[in-house]
Design a protein around this motif. Structure first.
Motif, PDB file in Angstrom:
ATOM      1  N   ILE A  15     -14.672 -23.481 -79.448  1.00 23.97           N
ATOM      2  CA  ILE A  15     -14.020 -24.452 -78.263  1.00 23.97           C
ATOM      3  C   ILE A  15     -13.126 -25.226 -79.194  1.00 23.97           C
ATOM      4  CG2 ILE A  15     -14.398 -26.221 -76.769  1.00 23.97           C
ATOM      5  CD1 ILE A  15     -17.041 -24.826 -75.940  1.00 23.97           C
ATOM      6  N   PRO A  16     -13.850 -26.049 -80.277  1.00 24.40           N
ATOM      7  CA  PRO A  16     -12.842 -27.097 -81.028  1.00 24.40           C
ATOM      8  C   PRO A  16     -11.699 -26.222 -81.680  1.00 24.40           C
ATOM      9  CG  PRO A  16     -14.991 -26.631 -82.147  1.00 24.40           C
ATOM     10  CD  PRO A  16     -14.945 -26.133 -81.117  1.00 24.40           C
ATOM     11  N   GLN A  17     -11.715 -25.107 -82.195  1.00 18.85           N
ATOM     12  CA  GLN A  17     -10.749 -24.304 -82.847  1.00 18.85           C
ATOM     13  C   GLN A  17      -9.541 -23.972 -81.740  1.00 18.85           C
ATOM     14  OE1 GLN A  17     -11.655 -21.032 -85.468  1.00 18.85           O
ATOM     15  NE2 GLN A  17     -13.629 -21.402 -85.352  1.00 18.85           N
ATOM     16  N   VAL A  18     -10.138 -23.499 -80.805  1.00 22.43           N
ATOM     17  CA  VAL A  18      -9.158 -23.441 -79.482  1.00 22.43           C
ATOM     18  C   VAL A  18      -8.181 -24.683 -78.982  1.00 22.43           C
ATOM     19  CG1 VAL A  18      -8.615 -22.623 -77.306  1.00 22.43           C
ATOM     20  CG2 VAL A  18     -10.093 -21.312 -78.793  1.00 22.43           C
ATOM     21  N   VAL A  19      -9.125 -25.731 -78.891  1.00 20.97           N
ATOM     22  CA  VAL A  19      -8.568 -27.009 -78.689  1.00 20.97           C
ATOM     23  C   VAL A  19      -7.500 -27.609 -79.647  1.00 20.97           C
ATOM     24  CG1 VAL A  19      -9.169 -29.522 -78.283  1.00 20.97           C
ATOM     25  CG2 VAL A  19     -10.496 -27.655 -77.296  1.00 20.97           C
ATOM     26  N   ASP A  20      -7.625 -27.230 -80.850  1.00 24.69           N
ATOM     27  CA  ASP A  20      -6.868 -27.717 -81.793  1.00 24.69           C
ATOM     28  C   ASP A  20      -5.746 -26.638 -81.918  1.00 24.69           C
ATOM     29  OD1 ASP A  20      -8.615 -29.537 -82.763  1.00 24.69           O
ATOM     30  OD2 ASP A  20      -9.502 -28.547 -84.342  1.00 24.69           O
ATOM     31  N   ALA A  21      -5.683 -25.625 -81.413  1.00 26.13           N
ATOM     32  CA  ALA A  21      -4.805 -24.721 -81.464  1.00 26.13           C
ATOM     33  C   ALA A  21      -3.639 -24.581 -80.426  1.00 26.13           C
ATOM     34  CB  ALA A  21      -5.392 -23.236 -81.762  1.00 26.13           C
ATOM     35  N   VAL A  22      -4.093 -25.302 -79.342  1.00 21.72           N
ATOM     36  CA  VAL A  22      -3.190 -25.155 -78.036  1.00 21.72           C
ATOM     37  C   VAL A  22      -2.854 -26.253 -77.517  1.00 21.72           C
ATOM     38  CG1 VAL A  22      -3.731 -22.868 -77.828  1.00 21.72           C
ATOM     39  CG2 VAL A  22      -4.842 -24.782 -76.461  1.00 21.72           C
ATOM     40  N   ARG A  23      -1.890 -26.614 -76.476  1.00 21.78           N
ATOM     41  CA  ARG A  23      -1.752 -27.925 -76.114  1.00 21.78           C
ATOM     42  C   ARG A  23      -2.347 -27.980 -74.462  1.00 21.78           C
ATOM     43  NH1 ARG A  23       2.631 -26.486 -78.884  1.00 21.78           N
ATOM     44  NH2 ARG A  23       3.884 -25.754 -77.103  1.00 21.78           N
ATOM     45  N   ILE A  24      -2.383 -26.591 -74.065  1.00 21.49           N
ATOM     46  CA  ILE A  24      -2.810 -26.612 -72.628  1.00 21.49           C
ATOM     47  C   ILE A  24      -4.181 -26.953 -72.501  1.00 21.49           C
ATOM     48  CG2 ILE A  24      -0.859 -25.050 -71.897  1.00 21.49           C
ATOM     49  CD1 ILE A  24      -3.068 -22.723 -71.954  1.00 21.49           C
ATOM     50  N   PRO A  25      -4.604 -27.365 -71.236  1.00 24.51           N
ATOM     51  CA  PRO A  25      -6.096 -27.896 -71.018  1.00 24.51           C
ATOM     52  C   PRO A  25      -6.954 -26.412 -71.180  1.00 24.51           C
ATOM     53  CG  PRO A  25      -4.824 -28.405 -69.191  1.00 24.51           C
ATOM     54  CD  PRO A  25      -3.896 -27.754 -70.024  1.00 24.51           C
ATOM     55  N   VAL A  26      -8.010 -26.648 -72.002  1.00 25.61           N
ATOM     56  CA  VAL A  26      -9.049 -25.822 -72.257  1.00 25.61           C
ATOM     57  C   VAL A  26     -10.420 -26.097 -71.548  1.00 25.61           C
ATOM     58  CG1 VAL A  26     -10.389 -24.772 -74.385  1.00 25.61           C
ATOM     59  CG2 VAL A  26      -7.899 -25.446 -74.911  1.00 25.61           C
ATOM     60  N   ILE A  27     -10.876 -24.923 -71.175  1.00 21.34           N
ATOM     61  CA  ILE A  27     -12.315 -24.857 -70.236  1.00 21.34           C
ATOM     62  C   ILE A  27     -13.117 -24.184 -70.973  1.00 21.34           C
ATOM     63  CG2 ILE A  27     -13.195 -24.413 -68.011  1.00 21.34           C
ATOM     64  CD1 ILE A  27     -10.347 -24.567 -66.891  1.00 21.34           C
ATOM     65  N   ALA A  28     -14.469 -24.831 -71.181  1.00 14.71           N
ATOM     66  CA  ALA A  28     -15.504 -24.190 -72.057  1.00 14.71           C
ATOM     67  C   ALA A  28     -16.249 -23.158 -71.240  1.00 14.71           C
ATOM     68  CB  ALA A  28     -16.297 -25.081 -72.832  1.00 14.71           C
ATOM     69  N   ALA A  29     -16.544 -21.932 -71.752  1.00 13.36           N
ATOM     70  CA  ALA A  29     -17.609 -20.988 -70.896  1.00 13.36           C
ATOM     71  C   ALA A  29     -18.438 -20.412 -72.118  1.00 13.36           C
ATOM     72  CB  ALA A  29     -16.879 -20.130 -70.179  1.00 13.36           C
ATOM     73  N   GLY A  30     -19.604 -20.180 -71.769  1.00 11.59           N
ATOM     74  CA  GLY A  30     -20.514 -19.431 -72.692  1.00 11.59           C
ATOM     75  C   GLY A  30     -21.727 -20.407 -73.058  1.00 11.59           C
ATOM     76  N   GLY A  31     -22.920 -20.029 -72.588  1.00 14.34           N
ATOM     77  CA  GLY A  31     -24.113 -20.747 -73.084  1.00 14.34           C
ATOM     78  C   GLY A  31     -24.224 -22.317 -72.337  1.00 14.34           C
ATOM     79  N   ILE A  32     -23.359 -22.391 -71.096  1.00 13.49           N
ATOM     80  CA  ILE A  32     -23.468 -23.600 -70.411  1.00 13.49           C
ATOM     81  C   ILE A  32     -24.284 -23.534 -69.230  1.00 13.49           C
ATOM     82  CG2 ILE A  32     -22.305 -25.447 -69.486  1.00 13.49           C
ATOM     83  CD1 ILE A  32     -19.864 -24.727 -71.223  1.00 13.49           C
TER      84      ILE A  32
END
Length: 358
Positions: A205-222
Motif C-alpha cells: 500500500i505505501p509503495q503504491v501510494v508513493d508511486a501514483v497520484r490517483i486515489p489508492v484503495i487498499a485490499a487484502g487482510g482487512i
C-alpha cells in the motif's frame, strides 16, 4: 475525518468502504444493494455473465437502490484456456473421476464450446452505466476508458505491484485497488506471473501510494476497523473488503461456505490453481490438497473452473465442503458479523474509535 476522502467525494459515499466483487454466483443483488444503501460502494462481479444478463443484473440492483454501485469484469488474459483437446480432456477427467463417483454423479460431457464474450460484456456494461466500472487482469483499451468518461462512469482497476499501479495510472484509470496477497480469491496480476507479485498489504500500500497520484484503495487482510485504520494511515483513501462481506447472509455464498468461513478450517488458506485454473486463495480442503501435485498440468481458466463447478450442486446437497471451491482471505479468523448492516456498523464504529483515539 477519515470518512471524507477523494473516494467518498467522487462517489458520494458515506464512508470509503467498497464491497469486493465476487464472481460465479457469489455476488448477489441483495448484498450489493445493502452495502450501497448503507453508504458504501456495493459491487457485483459479472465476468461470468453474457451481455443480456449484465443488463438484467444492473436493472435488479437499481430496483433495490438509487445509490452508486460497481460492476466488475475480468479483462481477457493470455492465460485463458477455453478449449481442451481430447487427450487433455481425458487427463483432467481422470483426476475428477473419483469425486464424481463419490458424489454419485455421471461423468460430464465436454466443457462448453463458447464462453461469455468480453466485447459483448463491455458493451452491456457501458449501456448499463453503473457509477463504477471495476476490472481486474489488466487495463482496458483507451477507447473503452474514453467511453466510460463520456458516460460519467468512474474506472477502478486493480494492481498487485507498483508497476501495475503505474500502468493503470498512465492509461488514465480514475482510481485503483492495491491488492495484497492476503486477499481471498484470485491474484489478478497482469504484467508478470502472479507468483512473482505476492506482496503483503503492509508493504504494497505505501509503495503504491508513493508511486501514483490517483486515489489508492487498499485490499487484502482487512476485515475490521483495525484494518481500515491501518490502511488509511498507510496513505490509502479507501478500502475494499471481500471475505467479511462474502460471509454475510446477503451474499451469494452457500450456507455451507459461510459456515466454513466462521470455522477453524478458515485459519488455513493456500494459493492454488485447483479451484479455477488461475492462482487464487481459498481454504485448504481435500480438493485443493489432492489437486496440488497436478497444478502444472491442470487446464487453465475457465475450463478448470468448469470442472470444479460441476461438483458443486451435489457437494452442497451432501454437505461436502471437502469438494467445494472455498474462497477465503487470511483475515477470516477476525470475522464476527453475519449480516451486511451489522458488519457495516461495526466497521464504522471501530474505525471511528481507533482514529479518534489516535
Amino acid at each position: 475525518m477519515w470518512r471524507d476522502t477523494e473516494v467518498t467525494r467522487r462517489l458520494q459515499l458515506q464512508a470509503p468502504i467498497i464491497q469486493g466483487p465476487f464472481g460465479s454466483g457469489l455476488s448477489s443483488v441483495a448484498l450489493t444493494c445493502a452495502v450501497s444503501e448503507a453508504g458504501g460502494l456495493g459491487s457485483f462481479g459479472v465476468h461470468h455473465l453474457p451481455g443480456e444478463a449484465i443488463l438484467q443484473t444492473a436493472a435488479a440492483i437499481r430496483a433495490g437502490t438509487a445509490k452508486p454501485f460497481a460492476l466488475n469484469l475480468w479483462l481477457p488474459h493470455a492465460s485463458e484456456q477455453a478449449e481442451l483437446d481430447e487427450a487433455q480432456f481425458e487427463q483432467t477427467l481422470a483426476l475428477f473421476r473419483p469425486y464424481f463417483a463419490e458424489l454419485g454423479l455421471p461423468l460430464p460431457s465436454r466443457p462448453p464450446s463458447s464462453w461469455p464474450n468480453y466485447e459483448e460484456q463491455v458493451e452491456a456494461l457501458l449501456q448499463a452505466r453503473p457509477a463504477v466500472f471495476s476490472f481486474v487482469y489488466g487495463v482496458p483499451s483507451a477507447e473503452v476508458l474514453e467511453q466510460c468518461r463520456a458516460r460519467g462512469i468512474l474506472t477502478l482497476g486493480t494492481a498487485t505491484t507498483v508497476a501495475e499501479a503505474q500502468a493503470l495510472e498512465a492509461a488514465g484509470v480514475d482510481m485503483l485497488v492495491a491488492s495484497g496477497c492476503e486477499a481471498g480469491g484470485h491474484r489478478v496480476a497482469f504484467l508478470r506471473p502472479a507468483e512473482e507479485g505476492l506482496i503483503g498489504s503492509l508493504a504494497l500500500i505505501p509503495q503504491v501510494v508513493d508511486a501514483v497520484r490517483i486515489p489508492v484503495i487498499a485490499a487484502g487482510g482487512i476485515a475490521d476497523g483495525r484494518g481500515i485504520a491501518a490502511a488509511l494511515c498507510l496513505g490509502a483513501q479507501g478500502v475494499q473488503i471481500g471475505t467479511a462481506f462474502l460471509a454475510c447472509r446477503e451474499s451469494g455464498a452457500s450456507e455451507l461456505h459461510r459456515q466454513t468461513l466462521f470455522g477453524p478450517q478458515a485459519r488455513h488458506t493456500a494459493l492454488t490453481r485447483a479451484f479455477s485454473g488461475r492462482l487464487a486463495r481459498g481454504i485448504r480442503n481435500r480438493l485443493l490438497e489432492e489437486l496440488a501435485e497436478h497444478q502444472t498440468t491442470l487446464p487453465g481458466y475457465p475450463v478448470q473452473g468448469w470442472f470444479a463447478s460441476t461438483l458443486k450442486p451435489a457437494a452442497l446437497a451432501q454437505q461436502r465442503d471437502d469438494l467445494l471451491a472455498l474462497w477465503c482471505g487470511q483475515a477470516a479468523p477476525l470475522l464476527r458479523q453475519r449480516s451486511a448492516l451489522a458488519l457495516w456498523d461495526s466497521l464504522l464504529e471501530q474505525t471511528d474509535h481507533l482514529l479518534k483515539r489516535a
